[in-house]
Design a protein around this motif. Structure first.
Motif, PDB file in Angstrom:
ATOM      1  N   ARG A 846     -12.753 -39.022  74.455  1.00  0.00           N
ATOM      2  CA  ARG A 846     -11.340 -39.100  73.763  1.00  0.00           C
ATOM      3  C   ARG A 846     -12.040 -38.633  72.193  1.00  0.00           C
ATOM      4  O   ARG A 846     -13.021 -38.471  71.790  1.00  0.00           O
TER       5      ARG A 846
ATOM      6  N   GLY B  48      -8.508 -47.494  65.022  1.00  0.00           N
ATOM      7  CA  GLY B  48      -8.687 -48.613  66.131  1.00  0.00           C
ATOM      8  C   GLY B  48      -7.132 -49.103  66.437  1.00  0.00           C
ATOM      9  O   GLY B  48      -7.291 -49.899  67.603  1.00  0.00           O
ATOM     10  N   THR B  53      -4.883 -43.015  71.205  1.00  0.00           N
ATOM     11  CA  THR B  53      -4.519 -43.478  72.547  1.00  0.00           C
ATOM     12  C   THR B  53      -3.266 -43.085  72.874  1.00  0.00           C
ATOM     13  O   THR B  53      -2.926 -42.633  73.929  1.00  0.00           O
TER      14      THR B  53
HETATM   15  N1  LIG Z   1     -12.849 -44.468  76.018  1.00  0.00           N
HETATM   16  C1  LIG Z   1     -12.601 -45.688  75.305  1.00  0.00           C
HETATM   17  N2  LIG Z   1     -13.686 -46.650  76.089  1.00  0.00           N
HETATM   18  C2  LIG Z   1     -13.077 -47.884  75.591  1.00  0.00           C
HETATM   19  N3  LIG Z   1     -12.542 -48.124  74.530  1.00  0.00           N
HETATM   20  C3  LIG Z   1     -11.752 -47.205  73.905  1.00  0.00           C
HETATM   21  C4  LIG Z   1     -11.806 -45.980  74.361  1.00  0.00           C
HETATM   22  N4  LIG Z   1     -11.142 -45.122  73.625  1.00  0.00           N
HETATM   23  C5  LIG Z   1     -10.827 -46.074  72.441  1.00  0.00           C
HETATM   24  N5  LIG Z   1     -11.031 -47.064  72.767  1.00  0.00           N
HETATM   25  C6  LIG Z   1     -10.737 -48.237  71.915  1.00  0.00           C
HETATM   26  O1  LIG Z   1      -9.241 -48.489  71.916  1.00  0.00           O
HETATM   27  C7  LIG Z   1      -8.990 -48.925  70.604  1.00  0.00           C
HETATM   28  C8  LIG Z   1      -7.992 -47.816  70.128  1.00  0.00           C
HETATM   29  O2  LIG Z   1      -8.623 -46.729  69.698  1.00  0.00           O
HETATM   30  P1  LIG Z   1      -7.851 -45.145  69.142  1.00  0.00           P
HETATM   31  O3  LIG Z   1      -6.520 -44.917  69.881  1.00  0.00           O
HETATM   32  O4  LIG Z   1      -8.926 -44.251  69.180  1.00  0.00           O
HETATM   33  O5  LIG Z   1      -7.632 -45.804  67.748  1.00  0.00           O
HETATM   34  P2  LIG Z   1      -7.074 -45.098  66.814  1.00  0.00           P
HETATM   35  O6  LIG Z   1      -6.745 -43.767  66.913  1.00  0.00           O
HETATM   36  O7  LIG Z   1      -5.728 -45.788  66.020  1.00  0.00           O
HETATM   37  O8  LIG Z   1      -8.196 -44.985  65.465  1.00  0.00           O
HETATM   38  C9  LIG Z   1     -10.171 -49.093  69.958  1.00  0.00           C
HETATM   39  O9  LIG Z   1     -10.450 -50.344  69.661  1.00  0.00           O
HETATM   40  C10 LIG Z   1     -11.246 -48.106  70.478  1.00  0.00           C
HETATM   41  O10 LIG Z   1     -12.323 -48.773  70.262  1.00  0.00           O
END
Ligand SMILES: Nc1ncnc2c1ncn2[C@@H]1O[C@H](COP(=O)(O)OP(=O)(O)O)[C@@H](O)[C@H]1O
Ligand SMILES: [Mg+2]
Lengths: 849, 246
Positions: A846, B48, B53
């Protein structure tokens, strides 16, 4: 550094034990091959030396050279010299004991009541004879070794059948040895006879193999030696046990060079295996290492930690390799003795790996480990300055910054040209191995260095081509190759080396086969060859056959011509050569520069000899010159009438003489083999021949079988090399696979960009496979060119230096094509796995945010 | 660009959970959002909270654990990779915060990635690439490489790529996060023009409340849910009281 090992190495080891195990295996393969190949050859030579030394007892000098023999009367002359305490004739050669399975044992004949018995402590201590009078009185008395008697369940008064000069003869066990000295020297494989009985058995007449000489305690060895040489006047040569061992080693010279080379190929293979692991581990640790560095751990201490780690791996690999190598050596030593038995009279050997061998193996293992670590370190974790420089280089990289690469490649090729031009006729063992490894190593290195530059060039041209048509994968694949060729150096070099060595071996075997098979057709002109059973390939060490047997064969109705041949080792300028005495028959000998018919007369009258081309090459003998050979009545001179090829004998070289002359000058009418021509129309050689063969424990080898078995012998000699090459190929392709997997892991960000922009998984996979294919193709082309260069050097320079043979150069076209196609297919296939991986990783990965 | 009247992208009651070390991570918990044609949505929220996502779901780079994600009326979770890739290359443009360009491809070819992936002819690619680079003021850098560009220039190349595809929906994950204010504004103005001039839709994730004010709608995410939503005032609106700002 301790804490680095504890907190980084140990957890890594726990997490990926397989990867560490693979490194250990890589090093172990190299070490094992060195220990096994060198160990086996050295053990045989050392066993020979030991058995010689033991047989000599406490004698200081030995007269004779394991060949045509010396007259026993000379012993009396020598004994009469000042400073000589005693002199005793010795018979020392292998004999065949017949049975369900024929075995070779060393027969020692000593005068049980003469000087040998008086001065040889080993003899005095170990021999126990039940009834001395009966033993000395009966010519069929034999003493057998205690261990062999136990193995064969032989007791006193039992009989055994030995191949004597006039056929199988029964001997009666009248004594058994005890004590360790003789047992150890001969590995329990020996028979002991009284000297006259042994002479009789072998048809030696008054000749013995050696005369051992014991000196007075206060005598100066050099002075006495000079005095004895004057007395001998070329009738025989004086040697000590060290010289005997050196000569024994020289008899299997080509085999030893060959084995040593195989050992080093294995080390190179080990290097690539280790490098793969090191680079994988380094890439995985890049983050932790950069963090350590940022937190104040110096690069130097991080590097020393990595070095300690790989030295630990190398040490473990060394230990495993030594064990493996010894195990392999003890399995293969019997086979090696069987092969070398054609040249070296050593029926058995105890595995006895020399410290030099361990030293060479240890140095190889450690330097390979250190080299892999340092190269990996430089490649994967460049200093910030290096990164800046690399970036600057790539910014204006329209061909300029690669100048050093071209320079080093040109330097390599110039060095090789110089080495080839300045190549001596031959070299001693270690220098020769060094010369060959250096020359071939530089050739391959030169092409290896070129490979990234060429890959870059292909990548950039390919990119220009690809952007002019639609579609994404080709553009991406060529761009990756063209803009990041550095990462490919090791992977591509591994392929280049693997393909080059494969092709060199192919070329070598093809050239040898074509040249030698053509020679066989000329050489094996008779219908059949008669030898003692199982001794078709034996030359120096073949059992002697009485001339009566030859006469009987000649008298057979079905036999038109029977040519007796005698092979003995004699001295030429202080080195052993094979003297081959042949009967004059109406069959031409194939000569290099003269016609048989024009020299036949001079040869038949004993005025001249023929010299094998390898001997002529090494000792710089030209046609028309005169050579001097030791003979029982003093040195004799012969004119060299011509040279000939002989692909059955490499190391010592061959001199061919008319058998009448040989018999007259050397007083020896025995033979070792008979070439037979049948009556025209005779389908087989008939019952008469069968009867002779049966009676004398002989074997008739039809010429077709002879050709086939010789061809088989040649191919068999290379089978181990094919195995090595196979491993090298697998390793190098594993290297490409590994490189691509690492590249994919490194390019997660890029793959995410591609995915986000609608490049499908299939297109990414195509691109990765394309990249692998381009690298594979470039390396395959370079490997083919390098293989061609290496082949030319091996066949025109290496082979003459090692064997004295001159092959016609053949570079088969099909194998390169197959290898090329194979490389491409494999490279594409290798791209498939990282391609799939790419898609999987990108799905799981990601964007940070 | 054959979206339903409802919206170019629609998320309905979307949940995303990741298998964490000890317990599951709930990245999104029942998120619903409709992106209408010609709409500029800005998304804020603490780190987070599930912003990335959400964008990945719309782009079909990730799949929801439950709920549905439709783009142009097609359920992204039900498409195979090829079909989803076609939507990504034609209908969506995704601009990341940092890494948008492949270092070994020249600028022009970086712009051309989705066009090449789509099998578009070379002449057409060349024309469009030149046009869009001209629009972002980088026509002279077409044969240069990304490592010769500044951060802002790289971001403009990524936007040029979005222009080149005529994608109806642009997803941008903090595209101005590492730019200075002036450069950031330049890019935001380009986005604004795209929405107004070409009626494209944009979902822009940002931490900067001034950037957020460029949107028609400002959404605040917290713990995987929409915590708040207000209408934007465009250009220079005062959003200091907006939840998630700061
Ligand atoms: N591949 C993954 N595996 C496990 N947890 C993930 C993964 N990608 C994101 N997360 C978790 O999902 C949550 C949302 O992440 P993200 O969408 O990147 O947040 P943002 O972009 O708002 O900072 C966070 O707690 C992150 O740690
Ligand atoms: Mg994010």
């Amino acid at each position: 550094m301790n804490w680095l090992l504890r907190y980084l190495s140990v957890p890594d080891l726990r997490r990926a034990p397989g990867r560490y195990a693979l490194s250990v295996v890589g090093i172990a393969i190299g070490v094992a091959t060195i220990v096994a190949t060198l160990g086996v050859a050295d053990s045989v030579v050392h066993s020979f030396e030991r058995s010689m030394a033991t047989a000599m007892g406490s004698a200081t000098l030995r007269v004779g050279s394991h060949g045509a023999g010396v007259d026993l009367e000379i012993a009396d002359e020598l004994r009469a010299q000042d400073g000589v305490r005693g002199a005793a004739g010795i018979i020392h050669r292998s004999v065949v004991v017949t049975g369900d399975e024929d075995v070779r044992l060393t027969l020692i004949g000593v005068d049980m009541v003469g000087d040998a018995a008086k001065f040889s402590q080993a003899l005095r201590e170990s021999v126990s004879i039940a009834d001395e009078v009966e033993f000395l009185g009966a010519p069929d008395s034999v003493v057998v070794s205690g261990s062999w008697a136990a193995d064969e369940m032989l007791a006193l008064a039992d009989t055994l059948t030995v191949m004597a000069v006039d056929g199988p003869r029964e001997l009666v066990v009248r004594g058994v040895t005890r004590g360790a000295a003789l047992e150890a020297a001969f590995g329990g494989r020996f028979l002991l006879m009284d000297l006259p009985a042994a002479q009789l058995l072998l048809g030696n007449g008054s000749a013995v193999d050696y005369i051992d000489v014991w000196l007075d305690e206060d005598a100066a060895v050099d002075v006495v030696r000079t005095r004895l040489a004057t007395v001998l006047e070329g009738r025989a040569t004086i040697l000590d046990s060290g010289e005997l061992a050196r000569r024994a080693a020289s008899l299997i010279f080509a085999v030893r060079v060959f084995l040593m080379m195989a050992g080093f190929v294995a080390v190179v293979v080990g290097f690539f295996i280790l490098y793969n692991t090191v680079s994988t581990v380094l890439r995985q640790r890049r983050d932790s290492i950069q963090l350590l560095h940022a937190l104040g751990t110096s690069r130097r201490s991080i590097l020393s930690w990595l070095l300690v780690e790989s030295v630990l791996i190398a040490t473990l690999g060394f230990a495993v390799g030594v064990a493996l190598g010894r195990a392999f050596a003890s399995i293969s030593i019997e086979g090696f003795i069987a092969t070398s038995g054609a040249f070296l009279d050593q029926p058995t050997a105890r595995l006895d790996v020399q410290w030099v061998t361990f030293f060479i193996a240890a140095v190889s293992a450690l330097s390979v480990a250190a080299l892999a670590t340092i190269i990996g370190w430089k490649r994967i974790l460049p200093t910030p300055e290096q990164q800046v420089r690399a970036a600057m280089a790539s910014a204006d990289a329209q061909g300029g910054p690669n100048r050093w690469v071209y320079r080093s490649a040109i330097g390599c090729f110039a060095a090789v040209a110089a080495l080839v031009v300045l190549a001596p006729r031959t070299l001693p063992y270690y220098p020769l191995v060094f010369y060959l490894l250096t020359t071939l190593g530089i050739v391959l290195f030169g092409f290896g260095v070129l490979s990234p530059v060429i890959a870059e060039w292909v990548g950039r041209r390919g990119f220009e081509w690809a952007v002019r048509r639609p579609g994404f994968p080709a553009v991406h694949a060529f761009a990756n190759v063209g803009r990041d060729p550095g990462g490919l150096v090791i992977a591509a070099s591994a392929i280049v080396m693997a393909i080059a060595s494969t092709l060199a071996v192919f070329s070598l075997t093809t050239s040898l086969e074509r040249t030698a098979l053509a020679w066989i057709d000329q050489h094996f002109t008779s219908d059949a060859i008669v030898t003692v059973k199982g001794q078709f390939l034996q030359t120096f060490t073949a059992t002697s056959i009485s001339p009566d047997v030859l006469a009987q064969i000649r008298d057979l109705d079905d036999v038109r011509i029977a040519q007796g041949i005698r092979n003995v080792e004699i001295e030429y300028e202080g080195e052993p050569v094979l003297l081959r005495a042949i009967d004059m028959v109406p069959a031409a000998m194939e000569l290099n520069e003269v016609e048989w018919s024009s020299t036949e007369d001079a040869f038949g009258r004993g005025r001249g000899v023929f010299v094998s081309e390898n001997l002529a090459h090494w000792r710089d003998i030209s046609v028309g010159s005169t050579i001097s050979l030791d003979a029982p009545a003093g040195a004799r001179e012969f004119t060299v009438l011509g040279t000939f090829a002989d692909y059955l004998n490499s190391a010592p070289g061959v001199i061919v003489i008319a058998r009448d002359t040989y018999t007259r000058v050397w007083g020896d009418s025995r033979i070792n083999r008979v070439r037979v021509w049948g009556r025209p129309g005779a389908v087989a050689l008939g019952d008469g021949m069968s009867e002779v063969v049966e009676r004398y424990h002989l074997e008739v080898t039809p010429v077709s079988v002879a050709r086939a078995s010789f061809a088989e012998f040649i191919r068999g000699a290379f089978s181990s090399v094919y195995a090595m090459v196979g491993i090298a190929l697998i390793v190098s392709f594993a290297g490409v696979l590994n490189f691509l997997l690492i590249a994919v892991a490194d390019r997660i960000d890029e793959i995410s960009v591609l995915r986000a922009n609608g490049v499908s998984a299939y297109q990414i996979m195509l691109s990765t496979m394309g990249e692998a294919g381009i690298v594979g193709a470039v390396a395959a082309v370079l490997g083919t060119v390098a293989g061609f260069a290496a082949s030319v050097i091996i066949i025109t320079v290496g082979v003459p230096m090692v064997t004295g043979w001159f092959f016609d150069f053949h570079f088969p076209l099909l194998p390169p094509l197959q290898v090329f196609v194979g490389a491409m297919v494999f490279a594409f296939a290798a791209g498939l796995i990282p391609g799939v991986q790419a898609v999987r990783l990108s799905a799981a990965s990601r964007r940070a945010g | 660009m054959t979206g339903t009247a409802e919206g170019i992208a629609e998320l309905r009651d979307v949940h995303v959970t990741y298998p964490g070390r000890s317990e599951q991570v709930h990245a999104l918990r029942g998120l619903s959002l409709t992106v209408r044609r010609g709409e500029f949505i800005t998304v804020m929220g603490p780190s987070g909270s599930g912003k990335t996502t959400m964008l990945n779901l719309i782009a079909g780079l990730e799949r929801p654990t439950s709920g549905s994600v439709c783009v142009n009326g097609q359920n992204m979770a039900k498409l195979n990779d090829t079909a989803a890739s076609v939507i990504r290359r034609r209908d969506i443009s995704y601009v990341f915060q940092f890494f948008n360009l492949l270092p070994r491809l020249p600028v022009g070819e970086n712009v051309a990635i989705p066009l090449r992936a789509d099998g578009i002819g070379v002449a057409e690619i060349r024309r469009r690439t030149r046009d869009v680079l001209e629009k972002v003021g980088l026509a002279d850098r077409i044969d240069g490489f990304p490592d010769e560009l500044s951060g802002g220039e790289r971001q403009r190349v990524a936007i040029a790529r979005a222009l080149a595809t005529n994608a109806g929906l642009i997803l941008a994950d903090e595209p101005t996060g590492n730019l200075d204010t002036r450069r950031g504004e330049e890019i935001l103005n380009i986005f604004r023009d795209l929405v107004e001039g070409e009626s494209r839709s944009i979902v822009l994730v940002t931490h900067d409340h001034r950037a957020a004010a460029y949107g028609d709608r400002m959404i605040s995410l917290r713990d995987g849910q929409i915590a708040d939503e207000v209408a934007g005032k465009h250009r220079g609106a005062d959003v200091s009281d907006f939840p998630g700002a700061g």
